[in-house]
Design a protein around this motif. Structure first.
Motif, mmCIF file in Angstrom:
data_model
loop_
_atom_site.group_PDB
_atom_site.id
_atom_site.type_symbol
_atom_site.label_atom_id
_atom_site.label_comp_id
_atom_site.label_asym_id
_atom_site.label_seq_id
_atom_site.Cartn_x
_atom_site.Cartn_y
_atom_site.Cartn_z
ATOM 1 N N ALA A 1 17.750 -0.383 -7.219
ATOM 2 C CA ALA A 1 18.874 -1.447 -7.922
ATOM 3 C C ALA A 1 18.261 -2.962 -7.219
ATOM 4 O O ALA A 1 18.430 -3.750 -8.211
ATOM 5 C CB ALA A 1 20.000 -1.157 -7.204
ATOM 6 N N SER A 2 17.379 -3.151 -6.446
ATOM 7 C CA SER A 2 16.775 -4.297 -5.741
ATOM 8 C C SER A 2 15.422 -4.295 -5.439
ATOM 9 O O SER A 2 15.249 -3.311 -4.374
ATOM 10 C CB SER A 2 17.739 -4.784 -4.658
ATOM 11 O OG SER A 2 17.525 -5.858 -4.258
ATOM 12 N N PHE A 3 14.591 -4.910 -5.824
ATOM 13 C CA PHE A 3 13.134 -4.807 -5.346
ATOM 14 C C PHE A 3 12.631 -6.171 -6.091
ATOM 15 O O PHE A 3 13.118 -7.056 -6.591
ATOM 16 C CB PHE A 3 12.225 -3.724 -6.291
ATOM 17 C CG PHE A 3 12.223 -4.071 -7.482
ATOM 18 C CD1 PHE A 3 10.985 -4.321 -8.121
ATOM 19 C CD2 PHE A 3 13.104 -3.904 -8.471
ATOM 20 C CE1 PHE A 3 10.611 -4.578 -9.515
ATOM 21 C CE2 PHE A 3 12.917 -4.211 -10.238
ATOM 22 C CZ PHE A 3 11.673 -4.444 -10.409
ATOM 23 N N ILE B 1 0.952 3.977 -2.988
ATOM 24 C CA ILE B 1 0.569 5.212 -2.737
ATOM 25 C C ILE B 1 1.616 6.208 -3.007
ATOM 26 O O ILE B 1 1.318 7.319 -3.594
ATOM 27 C CB ILE B 1 0.119 5.476 -1.104
ATOM 28 C CG1 ILE B 1 -1.075 4.772 -0.794
ATOM 29 C CG2 ILE B 1 0.086 6.948 -0.776
ATOM 30 C CD1 ILE B 1 -1.416 4.496 0.735
ATOM 31 N N ALA B 2 2.923 5.859 -2.607
ATOM 32 C CA ALA B 2 3.945 6.634 -3.051
ATOM 33 C C ALA B 2 4.302 6.884 -4.391
ATOM 34 O O ALA B 2 4.383 8.144 -4.765
ATOM 35 C CB ALA B 2 5.132 6.002 -2.423
ATOM 36 N N VAL B 3 4.301 6.002 -5.274
ATOM 37 C CA VAL B 3 4.449 5.852 -6.699
ATOM 38 C C VAL B 3 3.216 6.886 -7.321
ATOM 39 O O VAL B 3 3.574 7.495 -8.163
ATOM 40 C CB VAL B 3 4.562 4.483 -7.399
ATOM 41 C CG1 VAL B 3 4.453 4.653 -8.914
ATOM 42 C CG2 VAL B 3 5.854 3.898 -6.900
ATOM 43 N N LEU C 1 0.837 -1.173 -0.062
ATOM 44 C CA LEU C 1 0.018 -0.034 0.243
ATOM 45 C C LEU C 1 0.720 1.395 0.060
ATOM 46 O O LEU C 1 0.751 2.337 -0.725
ATOM 47 C CB LEU C 1 -0.876 0.140 1.238
ATOM 48 C CG LEU C 1 -1.948 1.230 1.411
ATOM 49 C CD1 LEU C 1 -2.792 1.188 0.233
ATOM 50 C CD2 LEU C 1 -2.515 1.046 2.579
ATOM 51 N N LEU C 2 1.959 1.246 0.822
ATOM 52 C CA LEU C 2 2.773 2.351 0.858
ATOM 53 C C LEU C 2 3.507 2.609 -0.439
ATOM 54 O O LEU C 2 3.590 3.556 -0.842
ATOM 55 C CB LEU C 2 3.885 2.057 2.011
ATOM 56 C CG LEU C 2 5.150 3.289 1.973
ATOM 57 C CD1 LEU C 2 4.277 4.596 2.424
ATOM 58 C CD2 LEU C 2 6.133 2.743 3.119
ATOM 59 N N TYR D 1 9.901 -1.828 -2.595
ATOM 60 C CA TYR D 1 11.369 -1.391 -2.658
ATOM 61 C C TYR D 1 11.688 -0.819 -1.230
ATOM 62 O O TYR D 1 10.890 -0.545 -0.441
ATOM 63 C CB TYR D 1 11.216 -0.011 -3.432
ATOM 64 C CG TYR D 1 10.948 -0.220 -4.889
ATOM 65 C CD1 TYR D 1 9.812 -0.446 -5.222
ATOM 66 C CD2 TYR D 1 12.221 -0.190 -5.843
ATOM 67 C CE1 TYR D 1 9.398 -0.623 -6.778
ATOM 68 C CE2 TYR D 1 11.894 -0.365 -7.419
ATOM 69 C CZ TYR D 1 10.696 -0.605 -7.469
ATOM 70 O OH TYR D 1 10.371 -0.784 -8.992
ATOM 71 N N ALA D 2 13.162 -1.129 -0.893
ATOM 72 C CA ALA D 2 13.657 -0.492 0.381
ATOM 73 C C ALA D 2 13.572 0.835 0.265
ATOM 74 O O ALA D 2 14.024 1.340 -0.384
ATOM 75 C CB ALA D 2 14.868 -1.362 0.388
#
Length: 117
Positions: A83-85, A18-20, A14-15, A38-39
């Motif tokens: 770079a990593s997701f 929402i952020a994207v 959800l975060l 994503y971190a």
């Protein structure tokens, strides 16, 4: 333990969504990143404060509009590690359930192909 993990994954997805979504709707960043987990590398009150040069990242606006008003004071910016997701590829259709406060909880199952043990 497993229920806690599911809640964490639900909140993280959800975060991210929402952020994207917020960043693109406000044209905060022209870059497009794949849907996924994503971190969060850093957070700040401004884009410059959140920016980091340590690894490839993207800074997005997070306004917290889907979080309880008591949990967030003002919009903030977050730097995500690009770079990593973990790709957001679903195994099946999402499910929607109401919590005790009447809010909708979206449940998803990630494709087993992309989940490490």
């Amino acid at each position: 333990m497993q229920r806690s993990c599911v809640r964490t994954i639900r909140f993280a997805s959800l975060l991210l969504l929402i952020a994207v979504g917020t960043a693109f709707s406000q044209k905060a960043s022209p870059a497009r990143i794949p849907n996924g987990f994503y971190a969060v590398l850093s957070e700040g009150a401004s884009r410059d404060e959140a920016r980091t040069d340590s690894i490839p990242n993207i800074v997005l606006l997070y306004d917290g509009k889907y979080v309880d008003s008591s949990q967030t004071a003002s919009p903030s910016f977050v730097a995500l590690d690009t770079a990593s997701f973990v790709p957001l590829i679903l195994e099946g259709s999402p499910t929607a359930n109401k919590d005790v406060n009447g809010r909708t909880l979206l449940g998803v199952t990630l494709s087993k192909k992309y989940i490490g043990s």
